[in-house]
Scaffold this motif. Structure first.
Motif, mmCIF file in Angstrom:
data_model
loop_
_atom_site.group_PDB
_atom_site.id
_atom_site.type_symbol
_atom_site.label_atom_id
_atom_site.label_comp_id
_atom_site.label_asym_id
_atom_site.label_seq_id
_atom_site.Cartn_x
_atom_site.Cartn_y
_atom_site.Cartn_z
ATOM 1 N N LYS A 77 20.680 40.136 92.170
ATOM 2 C CA LYS A 77 20.522 41.745 91.114
ATOM 3 C C LYS A 77 21.472 42.450 91.390
ATOM 4 O O LYS A 77 21.220 43.369 91.221
ATOM 5 C CB LYS A 77 19.212 42.394 92.429
ATOM 6 N N SER A 78 22.783 41.629 91.244
ATOM 7 C CA SER A 78 24.285 42.560 91.041
ATOM 8 C C SER A 78 24.389 43.196 90.023
ATOM 9 O O SER A 78 25.233 43.608 89.606
ATOM 10 C CB SER A 78 25.220 41.805 91.456
ATOM 11 N N TYR A 79 23.969 42.224 88.591
ATOM 12 C CA TYR A 79 24.419 42.455 87.334
ATOM 13 C C TYR A 79 23.019 42.747 86.472
ATOM 14 O O TYR A 79 22.052 42.573 87.310
ATOM 15 C CB TYR A 79 24.891 41.380 86.613
ATOM 16 N N GLN A 80 22.862 43.347 85.847
ATOM 17 C CA GLN A 80 21.982 43.910 84.529
ATOM 18 C C GLN A 80 20.988 42.810 84.523
ATOM 19 O O GLN A 80 21.427 41.717 83.605
ATOM 20 C CB GLN A 80 22.727 44.210 83.668
ATOM 21 N N GLN A 81 19.846 43.185 84.888
ATOM 22 C CA GLN A 81 18.826 42.548 83.996
ATOM 23 C C GLN A 81 18.865 41.704 82.440
ATOM 24 O O GLN A 81 19.142 43.216 81.733
ATOM 25 C CB GLN A 81 17.214 43.188 84.455
ATOM 26 N N ASN A 82 17.327 40.884 81.653
ATOM 27 C CA ASN A 82 17.934 40.957 80.559
ATOM 28 C C ASN A 82 16.440 42.003 80.229
ATOM 29 O O ASN A 82 16.286 42.804 81.286
ATOM 30 C CB ASN A 82 18.001 40.162 80.192
ATOM 31 N N SER A 83 16.516 41.401 79.036
ATOM 32 C CA SER A 83 15.285 42.564 78.536
ATOM 33 C C SER A 83 14.007 42.233 78.894
ATOM 34 O O SER A 83 12.789 43.036 78.049
ATOM 35 C CB SER A 83 14.668 41.992 76.908
ATOM 36 N N VAL A 84 13.945 40.837 79.458
ATOM 37 C CA VAL A 84 12.663 41.433 79.976
ATOM 38 C C VAL A 84 12.409 41.006 81.882
ATOM 39 O O VAL A 84 11.527 40.799 82.916
ATOM 40 C CB VAL A 84 11.523 39.702 80.155
ATOM 41 N N GLY A 85 13.585 41.397 81.997
ATOM 42 C CA GLY A 85 13.417 41.802 83.973
ATOM 43 C C GLY A 85 14.420 41.156 84.705
ATOM 44 O O GLY A 85 13.977 40.749 85.470
ATOM 45 N N LEU A 86 14.668 39.868 84.180
ATOM 46 C CA LEU A 86 15.236 39.014 84.440
ATOM 47 C C LEU A 86 16.615 39.026 85.032
ATOM 48 O O LEU A 86 17.609 39.066 84.384
ATOM 49 C CB LEU A 86 14.877 37.291 83.547
ATOM 50 N N TYR A 87 17.401 39.263 86.364
ATOM 51 C CA TYR A 87 18.485 38.770 86.686
ATOM 52 C C TYR A 87 19.544 37.589 86.500
ATOM 53 O O TYR A 87 18.720 36.504 87.379
ATOM 54 C CB TYR A 87 18.438 39.541 88.099
ATOM 55 N N ASP A 88 20.572 37.560 86.021
ATOM 56 C CA ASP A 88 21.445 35.441 86.569
ATOM 57 C C ASP A 88 20.913 34.752 85.201
ATOM 58 O O ASP A 88 21.170 33.566 85.961
ATOM 59 C CB ASP A 88 21.583 35.697 88.036
ATOM 60 N N MET A 89 20.078 35.112 84.109
ATOM 61 C CA MET A 89 19.382 34.387 83.841
ATOM 62 C C MET A 89 21.062 34.049 83.351
ATOM 63 O O MET A 89 21.439 32.314 82.128
ATOM 64 C CB MET A 89 18.879 34.363 82.366
ATOM 65 N N ALA A 90 22.572 34.489 83.741
ATOM 66 C CA ALA A 90 23.594 33.739 82.708
ATOM 67 C C ALA A 90 24.725 33.401 84.448
ATOM 68 O O ALA A 90 24.670 34.978 84.917
ATOM 69 C CB ALA A 90 24.298 34.143 81.879
#
Length: 365
Positions: A255-268
């Motif tokens: 959760k250190s970086y911005q979540q994606n459009s469905v609320g997931l963190y660190d998918m990259a």
């Protein structure tokens, strides 16, 4: 039970594939579960990913795409629950404390099992290095000319494991909310079994990473200049100097970086993540050649890597803190890599998923 099944059917979207393929003469309707069934609560720490029909694989504008990321092909995936973050050290510790589980990196090395993955006649390494451990990263002192020689920055560290990520003398103090690393496929599966979850398929992982976006290089779009704000990756000359523009050199707390459009963190970035799909060099070509939209694909039936026929590998996704624009760049949504089942590394972790059926069964117990 009948009520639940009937309700779930009502939440499915009938997708006309002619709208996405343009092939009206071959159009088919596919039922895809899009909305979370009302009777199911979202499990703690998880997010609902709406089902969709989408193009899996490299997008046309991605100049960094590798050959095994294409050809892109359409898949249909039912909605599912997925962990909002990578499994953390604290979460993995609860599993180990409850089960006394010993990870692959902590076990005595079985040469008879290891040599099955090596060319016949490969000599056994000396006993001094045939000790439990894992792969750790090391910076180089000068510019690397050949970025295909991974041995220049990876080293086998005896005593490295999930509890001691840098080897003897290192620990998890202050890193309880960092993603667990040095976990093999077997270790991730064992955690899933304990938690009542499973690893995502590659198609599920890619849909989750994209969220509501489609046909973009990154989960946020195509703008690579946003990378330091969006991803824990390598900034600077790899593998010599990390400028820390993104704030971290190794793993970052989830959760250190911005979540994606469905609320997931660190998918990259941050750490690579295991999927359940076998890696097969010809799979994407085979899927594209079939000309049909696969519903909930689970990957090829067998593993095969044309560069290493002896390997039995799974697909990992997402890239890690070691990916840079000059090397790897695997924070792109379509990026993928083959990794052997027993491989445990300093930049490899996982997250889990659950289907609506799995949660319904769990909540009915």
């Amino acid at each position: 039970m009948l009520f639940n099944c009937r309700e779930e059917q009502q939440k499915k979207e009938v997708v006309d594939t002619s709208k996405t393929t343009g092939k009206t003469d071959e159009a088919k309707s596919i039922d895809v579960l899009t909305e979370k069934p009302d009777t199911l609560a979202v499990p703690d720490g998880m997010v609902w990913v709406p089902g969709a029909v989408f193009m899996k694989g490299a997008v046309t504008q991605d100049k960094m795409a590798m050959g095994h990321e294409g050809p892109a092909h359409q898949v249909a995936v039912d909605g599912f629950f997925i962990d909002a973050t990578e499994v953390t050290n604290a979460q993995f510790k609860k599993f180990v404390d409850a089960t006394d589980y010993i990870t692959v990196a902590e076990r005595k090395i079985d040469w008879e099992e290891m040599k099955k993955q090596l060319p016949e006649g490969t000599p056994k390494p000396h006993d001094s290095i045939m000790q439990p451990g894992s792969l750790t990263f090391k910076k180089t002192k000068s510019t690397v000319q050949n970025l295909y020689d991974f041995s220049q920055w990876w080293q086998w560290t005896i005593g490295a494991n999930w509890k001691n990520p840098k080897g003897p003398g290192s620990n998890l103090k202050g890193k309880e909310d960092h993603p667990v690393v040095h976990v093999s496929y077997e270790d991730a599966q064992a955690y899933c079994d304990w938690a009542g979850r499973r690893l995502p398929t590659e198609a599920e992982w890619e849909l989750a990473a994209r969220g509501t976006t489609r046909n973009t290089v990154f989960f946020w779009g195509d703008d690579a200049t946003k990378l330091p704000q969006m991803v824990n990756s390598w900034e600077g000359e790899f593998p010599v100097k990390n400028t820390l523009v993104d704030g971290f050199e190794g793993t970052a707390p989830v959760k250190s970086y911005q979540q994606n459009s469905v609320g997931l963190y660190d998918m990259a970035g941050n750490v690579w993540e295991w999927t359940n799909d076998w890696y097969n060099s010809g799979y994407y070509k085979d899927m594209a050649g079939e000309g049909e939209v696969a519903l909930n694909p689970t990957g090829p039936g067998t593993a095969f890597n044309e560069r290493d026929p002896y390997a039995k590998e799974k697909v990992i996704k997402g890239g890690s803190f070691l990916c840079s624009d000059s090397y790897c760049a695997s924070y792109r949504v379509s990026a993928r890599m083959a990794t052997s089942l027993d491989s445990a590394q300093e930049h490899l972790g996982f997250r889990t998923v659950a289907t609506a059926e799995m949660i319904r069964d769990e909540q009915s117990k």
